[in-house]
Design a protein around this motif. Structure first.
Motif, PDB file in Angstrom:
ATOM      1  N   ALA A  86      77.761  51.440  93.190  1.00 48.46           N
ATOM      2  CA  ALA A  86      76.904  52.439  93.320  1.00 48.46           C
ATOM      3  C   ALA A  86      75.636  52.448  92.456  1.00 48.46           C
ATOM      4  CB  ALA A  86      77.297  53.744  93.595  1.00 48.46           C
ATOM      5  N   HIS A  87      76.196  51.899  91.196  1.00 49.12           N
ATOM      6  CA  HIS A  87      75.112  51.818  90.338  1.00 49.12           C
ATOM      7  C   HIS A  87      74.028  50.514  90.424  1.00 49.12           C
ATOM      8  CE1 HIS A  87      77.475  54.748  87.456  1.00 49.12           C
ATOM      9  NE2 HIS A  87      77.101  55.225  88.693  1.00 49.12           N
ATOM     10  N   LYS A  88      74.149  49.821  91.450  1.00 51.54           N
ATOM     11  CA  LYS A  88      73.357  48.467  91.516  1.00 51.54           C
ATOM     12  C   LYS A  88      71.863  48.895  91.698  1.00 51.54           C
ATOM     13  CE  LYS A  88      76.605  45.459  93.454  1.00 51.54           C
ATOM     14  NZ  LYS A  88      77.126  44.533  94.632  1.00 51.54           N
ATOM     15  N   LYS A  89      71.790  50.062  92.069  1.00 47.50           N
ATOM     16  CA  LYS A  89      70.382  50.814  92.530  1.00 47.50           C
ATOM     17  C   LYS A  89      69.588  50.844  90.650  1.00 47.50           C
ATOM     18  CE  LYS A  89      72.139  55.367  92.627  1.00 47.50           C
ATOM     19  NZ  LYS A  89      72.050  56.560  93.320  1.00 47.50           N
ATOM     20  N   PHE A  90      70.556  51.138  89.804  1.00 45.86           N
ATOM     21  CA  PHE A  90      69.683  51.318  88.431  1.00 45.86           C
ATOM     22  C   PHE A  90      69.423  49.877  87.984  1.00 45.86           C
ATOM     23  CE2 PHE A  90      72.896  55.028  88.619  1.00 45.86           C
ATOM     24  CZ  PHE A  90      71.872  55.975  88.813  1.00 45.86           C
ATOM     25  N   ALA A  91      70.217  48.928  88.124  1.00 41.63           N
ATOM     26  CA  ALA A  91      69.863  47.807  87.848  1.00 41.63           C
ATOM     27  C   ALA A  91      68.823  46.804  88.496  1.00 41.63           C
ATOM     28  CB  ALA A  91      71.256  46.842  87.903  1.00 41.63           C
ATOM     29  N   TRP A  92      68.708  47.349  89.936  1.00 44.43           N
ATOM     30  CA  TRP A  92      67.513  46.721  90.518  1.00 44.43           C
ATOM     31  C   TRP A  92      66.406  47.290  90.000  1.00 44.43           C
ATOM     32  CZ3 TRP A  92      65.460  43.258  93.014  1.00 44.43           C
ATOM     33  CH2 TRP A  92      64.610  43.516  93.973  1.00 44.43           C
TER      34      TRP A  92
END
Length: 295
Positions: free
Chosen positions: A274-280
């Motif tokens: 779910a935290h991939k959006k922050f890395a993106w």
């Protein structure tokens, strides 16, 4: 009637056991002492009386008999040197100083790699199968630095080749990059046994090498992947969730300033998709900065 005479033997044993577990192992006077009211002379006299040798007891007399300790047990004998468990040698500060000296002496990335191949000052080398120096293009304008190799990296001698590396490849592809247009390394070039966290001393010994590696590669943009590499290179105590997404300056020993983006490690993203959006978001910032650097 005092407390002792009002209790049965069983109750007294339970009371003594309670005191022993609570750490009460000294007999004290029944008369309270106001320690704050003591004079220096009182303290000196009391200290002298404590240090005074006990008078030998005479037959039929209790005078001079030491007060019994409550539930005090004898300490077990110390193990002989042969019985003591053998531990791995722990590197010391002298090895960190040697690492700094050797790292400064490298004038090219290949020289730095050769120095690391012959350097024995970090005990991680003894348990690793391969030196994991770098992958990708050392002339690239983008450099990414993780913490330490894992099992797959140790076997192949390349950083980020396991599941974390596969995710990193997909992230790079999403911003139009691949390993041919990025340079990838780790703070620690040897796998810690069992994938344990590197110790602070191990990190301190390896830090001069990665700092020199960054300086020699001279990327336009640096990315620190995860908490350990961010703390080691940017010398911050902030956690990665607080550090990520904000540009920082990494300053080399020669005074060169490299814009640096801390972001989440791919291994963390595998555990927390779910935290991939922050890395993106972070990598979109990285893409925009690289495009600006090319203009």
């Amino acid at each position: 009637m005092d407390l002792a005479t009002s209790l049965s033997r069983a109750q007294l044993r339970e009371l003594l056991a309670f005191y022993a577990e609570a750490g009460v192992d000294e007999a004290v006077s029944e008369t309270p002492i106001d320690r704050f009211a003591e004079t220096e002379q009182d303290k000196a006299q009391r200290a002298a009386s404590v240090a005074k040798p006990t008078t030998p007891a005479t037959p039929g007399s209790d005078r001079g008999r030491a007060a019994p300790s409550l539930a005090r047990t004898a300490a077990p004998p110390a193990p002989s040197p042969a019985q003591r468990p053998q531990t791995a040698a722990v590197p010391d500060g002298s090895q960190a100083a040697l690492a700094r000296e050797l790292a400064r002496s490298a004038s090219t990335l290949e020289e730095l790699r050769e120095i690391l191949l012959s350097f024995d000052g970090c005990n991680l080398k003894a348990t690793a199968k391969n030196l994991v120096f770098a992958d990708g293009n050392p002339q690239a304008d983008l450099m990414l630095v993780g913490e330490a190799p894992g099992r797959d990296e140790d076997l192949e001698g390349l950083p980020f080749v396991g599941r974390s590396g596969q995710l990193l490849d997909r992230i790079l592809a999403a911003i139009g990059r691949d390993r041919g247009s990025a340079y990838i390394a780790n703070v620690i070039p040897w796998r810690p046994p069992g994938n344990r966290d590197p110790s602070p001393m191990e990190t301190e010994i390896c830090r001069p090498f990665i700092e020199r590696q960054i300086e020699l590669a001279a990327p336009k943009v640096l990315v620190t992947l995860g908490n350990p590499s961010t703390k080691a290179l940017l010398k911050t105590q902030d956690g990665i969730t607080k550090s990520r997404g904000s540009w920082r300056d990494y300053v080399t020993a020669s005074g060169m300033t490299i814009p640096t983006m801390p972001t989440l490690h791919p291994a963390y993203l595998l555990r927390n998709p779910a935290h991939k959006k922050f890395a993106w978001r972070d990598f979109l910032e990285i893409k925009a900065r690289l495009e600006a650097e090319q203009q």
